[in-house]
Design an enzyme around this catalytic site. Structure first.
Site, PDB file in Angstrom:
ATOM      1  N   TYR A 105       1.000  -1.237   0.005  1.00  0.00           N
ATOM      2  CA  TYR A 105       0.168  -0.093   0.098  1.00  0.00           C
ATOM      3  C   TYR A 105       1.102   1.398   0.059  1.00  0.00           C
ATOM      4  O   TYR A 105       1.672   1.511   0.968  1.00  0.00           O
ATOM      5  CB  TYR A 105      -0.984  -0.016   1.084  1.00  0.00           C
ATOM      6  N   PRO A 111     -15.546  -5.266   2.733  1.00  0.00           N
ATOM      7  CA  PRO A 111     -16.872  -5.685   3.443  1.00  0.00           C
ATOM      8  C   PRO A 111     -17.952  -4.626   2.926  1.00  0.00           C
ATOM      9  O   PRO A 111     -19.029  -4.866   2.732  1.00  0.00           O
ATOM     10  CB  PRO A 111     -16.662  -5.300   4.861  1.00  0.00           C
ATOM     11  N   SER A 155     -16.325  -1.364  -1.677  1.00  0.00           N
ATOM     12  CA  SER A 155     -15.506  -0.266  -1.980  1.00  0.00           C
ATOM     13  C   SER A 155     -16.729   0.967  -1.975  1.00  0.00           C
ATOM     14  O   SER A 155     -16.391   1.881  -2.794  1.00  0.00           O
ATOM     15  CB  SER A 155     -14.986  -0.186  -3.347  1.00  0.00           C
ATOM     16  N   LEU A 165     -19.823   0.719  -2.181  1.00  0.00           N
ATOM     17  CA  LEU A 165     -21.107   0.389  -2.833  1.00  0.00           C
ATOM     18  C   LEU A 165     -22.409   0.142  -1.620  1.00  0.00           C
ATOM     19  O   LEU A 165     -23.388   0.372  -1.935  1.00  0.00           O
ATOM     20  CB  LEU A 165     -20.922  -0.712  -3.718  1.00  0.00           C
ATOM     21  N   LEU A 166     -21.929  -0.169  -0.549  1.00  0.00           N
ATOM     22  CA  LEU A 166     -22.653  -0.632   0.605  1.00  0.00           C
ATOM     23  C   LEU A 166     -22.848   0.465   1.648  1.00  0.00           C
ATOM     24  O   LEU A 166     -23.185   0.282   2.674  1.00  0.00           O
ATOM     25  CB  LEU A 166     -22.509  -2.042   1.232  1.00  0.00           C
ATOM     26  N   THR A 167     -22.557   1.705   1.015  1.00  0.00           N
ATOM     27  CA  THR A 167     -22.427   2.737   2.289  1.00  0.00           C
ATOM     28  C   THR A 167     -23.881   3.704   2.108  1.00  0.00           C
ATOM     29  O   THR A 167     -23.949   4.295   2.896  1.00  0.00           O
ATOM     30  CB  THR A 167     -21.227   3.419   2.229  1.00  0.00           C
TER      31      THR A 167
END
Length: 314
Positions: free
Chosen positions: A55, A208, A211, A213-215
């Site tokens: 990273y 989880p 990226s 999409l589930l926020t």
């Protein structure tokens, strides 16, 4: 520090059920912003910080080490080695000689005398697992590493590692870090969780929130400005931002709303309600995201609810 954060085990380590993914450090945020996020995470009760030599070409480890400073011993530092993207040409990620080099470089960047959780970032098909596990056991014996883990392993590779560890009388990996969310359930479908149960390992999900999409911040195929997916192109972006996924997010959002929750709480609560999961790695670029991720872990679901949600996500 928050007293409400649930703690779970990775081997002998006690980790917060919500972890902080540090892959933004040195890539999307600078040292000062990284410091702010680390401070917020510690204040919220997070003690598990996951990074990798990959990273930011080492900047993530440097920024994390600097941000922790004198609080190093209050937390669990997890890093990874052996990803092809961080290897010199011709080098093998699981090779014992490389592991020696990689661990010393990570220790220096992190400004620490030990790595609490040291993980092989990608399987190395060319190096026998016994050699990799033997090298890691030496680092444990020397006190440079406390627990080990693997990442992106299949069920077959997990079983193979467990057999190799027994064969050479070395410790086995304590965890596997794989892509796992309510939308991506390969670890269930392909037997990875079953293999972990057989071998005494635990699961550490990455991506989880798919990226972002589930926020709840995506309303169509165009990512909001500044979102990670807005910077990605081609296959990587398409993996997350598909019509099927967006339709599933709509169904899940409606379900969560009916239950008095957000889509973020559904995504994180669905994972933390699985006893096979040790800690859920959530990235953050600002303190408000850290606070939201921690708060989302409060939705405890029954197995029946998890199944109902999984069906809606399919």
């Amino acid at each position: 520090m928050s007293e409400r954060m649930e703690m779970r085990s990775i081997g002998n380590l006690s980790v917060s059920v919500i972890g902080l993914g540090c892959n933004n450090f040195g890539m999307t945020i600078d040292a000062d912003a990284s410091q702010t996020v680390v401070d917020a995470a510690i204040d919220a009760g997070i003690n598990y910080f996951d990074t990798a030599d990959l990273y930011g070409r080492g900047k993530s480890e440097e920024f994390l080490g600097a941000a922790l400073g004198s609080r190093r011993d209050q937390v669990i530092v997890a890093t990874k080695f052996g990803h092809p993207g961080a290897l010199p040409e011709g080098q093998k990620g699981g090779d014992p000689a490389w592991i020696r080099q990689a661990v010393e470089a990570s220790l220096t960047r992190l400004n620490t005398d030990r790595i609490d959780h040291y993980q092989l970032h990608m399987p190395d098909a060319e190096t026998p697992q016994a050699e990799t596990l033997g090298a890691l056991q030496e680092l444990v014996d020397e006190g440079k590493v406390l627990e080990t883990g693997c990442s992106n392993f299949s069920a077959e590779q997990i079983d193979e590692a467990a057999g190799a560890a027994v064969e050479i009388e070395a410790g086995n990996y304590a965890s596997v870090q794989n892509h796992y969310s309510v939308l991506t359930r390969n670890v269930e479908d392909e037997g990875v969780i079953d293999a972990c149960e057989r071998t005494g390992m635990t699961v550490v999900p990455y991506f989880p929130l798919e990226s972002g999409l589930l926020t709840g911040k995506y309303s169509g195929m165009t990512p909001p400005e500044g979102a990670r997916l807005s910077m990605w192109k081609g296959e990587m972006r398409d993996m997350f931002l598909s019509e099927d996924n967006l339709a599933a997010v709509d169904r899940l959002t409606s379900y969560a709303t009916d239950q008095g929750h957000s889509i973020l709480e559904l995504a994180i609560g669905w994972l933390t309600s699985n006893p096979a999961v040790a800690t859920v790695i959530c990235g953050a670029t600002k303190p408000s995201q850290v606070a939201s991720n921690v708060a989302a872990a409060s939705w405890t679901m029954s197995p029946a609810q998890r199944s109902e949600i999984a069906a809606l996500a399919s």
